[in-house]
Scaffold this motif. Structure first.
Motif, PDB file in Angstrom:
ATOM      1  N   ILE A   1       0.876  -1.170   0.000  1.00  0.00           N
ATOM      2  CA  ILE A   1       0.000   0.000   0.000  1.00  0.00           C
ATOM      3  C   ILE A   1       0.909   1.215   0.000  1.00  0.00           C
ATOM      4  O   ILE A   1       1.735   1.378   0.901  1.00  0.00           O
ATOM      5  CB  ILE A   1      -0.925   0.018   1.233  1.00  0.00           C
ATOM      6  CG1 ILE A   1      -1.847  -1.215   1.217  1.00  0.00           C
ATOM      7  CG2 ILE A   1      -1.744   1.302   1.269  1.00  0.00           C
ATOM      8  CD1 ILE A   1      -2.705  -1.358   2.448  1.00  0.00           C
ATOM      9  N   SER A   2       0.791   2.070  -1.023  1.00  0.00           N
ATOM     10  CA  SER A   2       1.642   3.258  -1.078  1.00  0.00           C
ATOM     11  C   SER A   2       0.855   4.446  -1.612  1.00  0.00           C
ATOM     12  O   SER A   2      -0.040   4.300  -2.435  1.00  0.00           O
ATOM     13  CB  SER A   2       2.877   2.996  -1.957  1.00  0.00           C
ATOM     14  OG  SER A   2       2.490   2.631  -3.256  1.00  0.00           O
ATOM     15  N   ASN A   3       1.194   5.625  -1.106  1.00  0.00           N
ATOM     16  CA  ASN A   3       0.563   6.886  -1.516  1.00  0.00           C
ATOM     17  C   ASN A   3      -0.957   6.825  -1.385  1.00  0.00           C
ATOM     18  O   ASN A   3      -1.679   7.294  -2.258  1.00  0.00           O
ATOM     19  CB  ASN A   3       0.953   7.254  -2.950  1.00  0.00           C
ATOM     20  CG  ASN A   3       2.439   7.482  -3.097  1.00  0.00           C
ATOM     21  OD1 ASN A   3       3.066   8.062  -2.217  1.00  0.00           O
ATOM     22  ND2 ASN A   3       3.000   7.012  -4.190  1.00  0.00           N
ATOM     23  N   CYS A   4      -1.443   6.204  -0.295  1.00  0.00           N
ATOM     24  CA  CYS A   4      -2.879   6.050  -0.093  1.00  0.00           C
ATOM     25  C   CYS A   4      -3.335   6.801   1.157  1.00  0.00           C
ATOM     26  O   CYS A   4      -2.590   6.900   2.129  1.00  0.00           O
ATOM     27  CB  CYS A   4      -3.241   4.563   0.062  1.00  0.00           C
ATOM     28  SG  CYS A   4      -2.949   3.594  -1.428  1.00  0.00           S
ATOM     29  N   ASN A   5      -4.546   7.300   1.128  1.00  0.00           N
ATOM     30  CA  ASN A   5      -5.161   7.892   2.309  1.00  0.00           C
ATOM     31  C   ASN A   5      -5.595   6.744   3.211  1.00  0.00           C
ATOM     32  O   ASN A   5      -6.471   5.969   2.846  1.00  0.00           O
ATOM     33  CB  ASN A   5      -6.366   8.751   1.900  1.00  0.00           C
ATOM     34  CG  ASN A   5      -7.086   9.346   3.091  1.00  0.00           C
ATOM     35  OD1 ASN A   5      -6.783   9.061   4.246  1.00  0.00           O
ATOM     36  ND2 ASN A   5      -8.073  10.182   2.801  1.00  0.00           N
ATOM     37  N   ILE A   6      -4.967   6.632   4.396  1.00  0.00           N
ATOM     38  CA  ILE A   6      -5.286   5.533   5.302  1.00  0.00           C
ATOM     39  C   ILE A   6      -6.046   6.019   6.542  1.00  0.00           C
ATOM     40  O   ILE A   6      -6.153   5.287   7.526  1.00  0.00           O
ATOM     41  CB  ILE A   6      -4.016   4.766   5.720  1.00  0.00           C
ATOM     42  CG1 ILE A   6      -3.046   5.684   6.443  1.00  0.00           C
ATOM     43  CG2 ILE A   6      -3.371   4.099   4.515  1.00  0.00           C
ATOM     44  CD1 ILE A   6      -1.983   4.946   7.236  1.00  0.00           C
ATOM     45  N   GLU A   7      -6.615   7.223   6.469  1.00  0.00           N
ATOM     46  CA  GLU A   7      -7.369   7.758   7.608  1.00  0.00           C
ATOM     47  C   GLU A   7      -8.525   6.809   7.939  1.00  0.00           C
ATOM     48  O   GLU A   7      -9.363   6.503   7.096  1.00  0.00           O
ATOM     49  CB  GLU A   7      -7.902   9.155   7.275  1.00  0.00           C
ATOM     50  CG  GLU A   7      -8.636   9.815   8.422  1.00  0.00           C
ATOM     51  CD  GLU A   7      -9.114  11.216   8.072  1.00  0.00           C
ATOM     52  OE1 GLU A   7     -10.126  11.629   8.642  1.00  0.00           O
ATOM     53  OE2 GLU A   7      -8.466  11.870   7.224  1.00  0.00           O
ATOM     54  N   GLY A   8      -8.541   6.321   9.170  1.00  0.00           N
ATOM     55  CA  GLY A   8      -9.608   5.422   9.608  1.00  0.00           C
ATOM     56  C   GLY A   8      -9.403   3.962   9.229  1.00  0.00           C
ATOM     57  O   GLY A   8     -10.215   3.114   9.581  1.00  0.00           O
ATOM     58  N   LEU A   9      -8.322   3.648   8.515  1.00  0.00           N
ATOM     59  CA  LEU A   9      -8.044   2.261   8.122  1.00  0.00           C
ATOM     60  C   LEU A   9      -7.686   1.449   9.354  1.00  0.00           C
ATOM     61  O   LEU A   9      -6.806   1.829  10.124  1.00  0.00           O
ATOM     62  CB  LEU A   9      -6.890   2.210   7.113  1.00  0.00           C
ATOM     63  CG  LEU A   9      -6.360   0.821   6.722  1.00  0.00           C
ATOM     64  CD1 LEU A   9      -7.425   0.017   5.984  1.00  0.00           C
ATOM     65  CD2 LEU A   9      -5.116   0.953   5.862  1.00  0.00           C
ATOM     66  N   THR A  10      -8.386   0.345   9.560  1.00  0.00           N
ATOM     67  CA  THR A  10      -8.091  -0.522  10.691  1.00  0.00           C
ATOM     68  C   THR A  10      -7.780  -1.924  10.194  1.00  0.00           C
ATOM     69  O   THR A  10      -8.279  -2.359   9.157  1.00  0.00           O
ATOM     70  CB  THR A  10      -9.269  -0.616  11.686  1.00  0.00           C
ATOM     71  OG1 THR A  10     -10.398  -1.202  11.029  1.00  0.00           O
ATOM     72  CG2 THR A  10      -9.655   0.742  12.241  1.00  0.00           C
ATOM     73  N   ILE A  11      -6.955  -2.608  10.956  1.00  0.00           N
ATOM     74  CA  ILE A  11      -6.690  -4.028  10.739  1.00  0.00           C
ATOM     75  C   ILE A  11      -7.026  -4.709  12.053  1.00  0.00           C
ATOM     76  O   ILE A  11      -6.430  -4.390  13.094  1.00  0.00           O
ATOM     77  CB  ILE A  11      -5.223  -4.292  10.331  1.00  0.00           C
ATOM     78  CG1 ILE A  11      -4.912  -3.600   9.000  1.00  0.00           C
ATOM     79  CG2 ILE A  11      -4.966  -5.797  10.234  1.00  0.00           C
ATOM     80  CD1 ILE A  11      -3.464  -3.711   8.557  1.00  0.00           C
ATOM     81  N   ASP A  12      -7.986  -5.599  12.007  1.00  0.00           N
ATOM     82  CA  ASP A  12      -8.463  -6.284  13.212  1.00  0.00           C
ATOM     83  C   ASP A  12      -8.757  -5.296  14.337  1.00  0.00           C
ATOM     84  O   ASP A  12      -8.417  -5.519  15.504  1.00  0.00           O
ATOM     85  CB  ASP A  12      -7.455  -7.348  13.671  1.00  0.00           C
ATOM     86  CG  ASP A  12      -7.363  -8.512  12.693  1.00  0.00           C
ATOM     87  OD1 ASP A  12      -8.366  -8.782  11.992  1.00  0.00           O
ATOM     88  OD2 ASP A  12      -6.301  -9.138  12.625  1.00  0.00           O
ATOM     89  N   GLY A  13      -9.375  -4.160  13.982  1.00  0.00           N
ATOM     90  CA  GLY A  13      -9.800  -3.162  14.962  1.00  0.00           C
ATOM     91  C   GLY A  13      -8.722  -2.185  15.398  1.00  0.00           C
ATOM     92  O   GLY A  13      -8.982  -1.298  16.206  1.00  0.00           O
TER      93      GLY A  13
END
Length: 131
Positions: A101-113
Motif C-alpha cells: 500500500i503506497s501513496n494512499c489515504n489511510i485515515e480510519g483504516l483498521t486491521i483487526d480493529g
C-alpha cells in the motif's frame, strides 16, 4: 470452434450466456448494474472508469481443492488497484500477504480493529527513539 462477432449499438438487451468464450471482448459506455458473473476466468480483466458501489467480490482467486480445475502448483497472479476509491470497503478472510500500500489515504483504516495510522506513528516513534 467458430468465432462470431456480435455488435450491439444503443440497444437495450438482457444477455444470458453459458459456456461462452468472451475473451478479447470490449464493453464501452455500458450499464452492467446487477450483472452476475460466476465460475468465470477473468484473468487480465481491465475495469476502468467504472462505478462499483455495492459490488461484492467473493471466492476470488485460484480454484479450491475440490474444484475440477484445481492445480496445487498454480499461484494467483497479483491484482493491481490504482486511483480507486475504496473508502468504507471491507476485506474479510482475505489473503493479503505481500500486499503493498503506497501513496494512499489511510485515515480510519483498521486491521483487526487497530488503527493503522496509530501503528505507523508508534513504529516511527520507536524507530526515532532507537537513534
Amino acid at each position: 470452434m467458430e468465432i462470431r462477432t456480435i455488435s450491439l449499438d444503443s440497444e437495450c438487451v438482457v444477455i444470458t450466456a453459458q459456456d461462452v468464450m468472451l475473451s478479447d471482448s470490449t464493453f464501452n459506455d455500458v450499464n452492467m448494474s446487477n450483472v452476475s458473473i460466476t465460475d468465470a476466468n477473468l484473468s487480465d480483466l481491465r475495469v476502468e472508469g467504472a462505478q462499483l458501489g455495492g459490488a461484492v467480490f467473493t471466492n476470488i482467486g485460484m480454484p479450491p481443492a475440490d474444484h475440477p480445475m484445481f492445480d496445487p502448483n498454480a499461484e494467483q497472479r497479483p491484482l493491481h488497484f490504482e486511483d480507486c476509491d475504496l473508502h468504507k470497503s471491507a476485506f474479510t478472510s482475505c489473503d493479503l500477504s505481500g500486499v503493498e500500500i503506497s501513496n494512499c489515504n489511510i485515515e480510519g483504516l483498521t486491521i483487526d480493529g487497530v488503527l493503522v495510522s496509530e501503528l505507523l506513528e508508534n513504529f516511527k516513534n520507536a524507530s526515532s527513539d532507537r537513534h
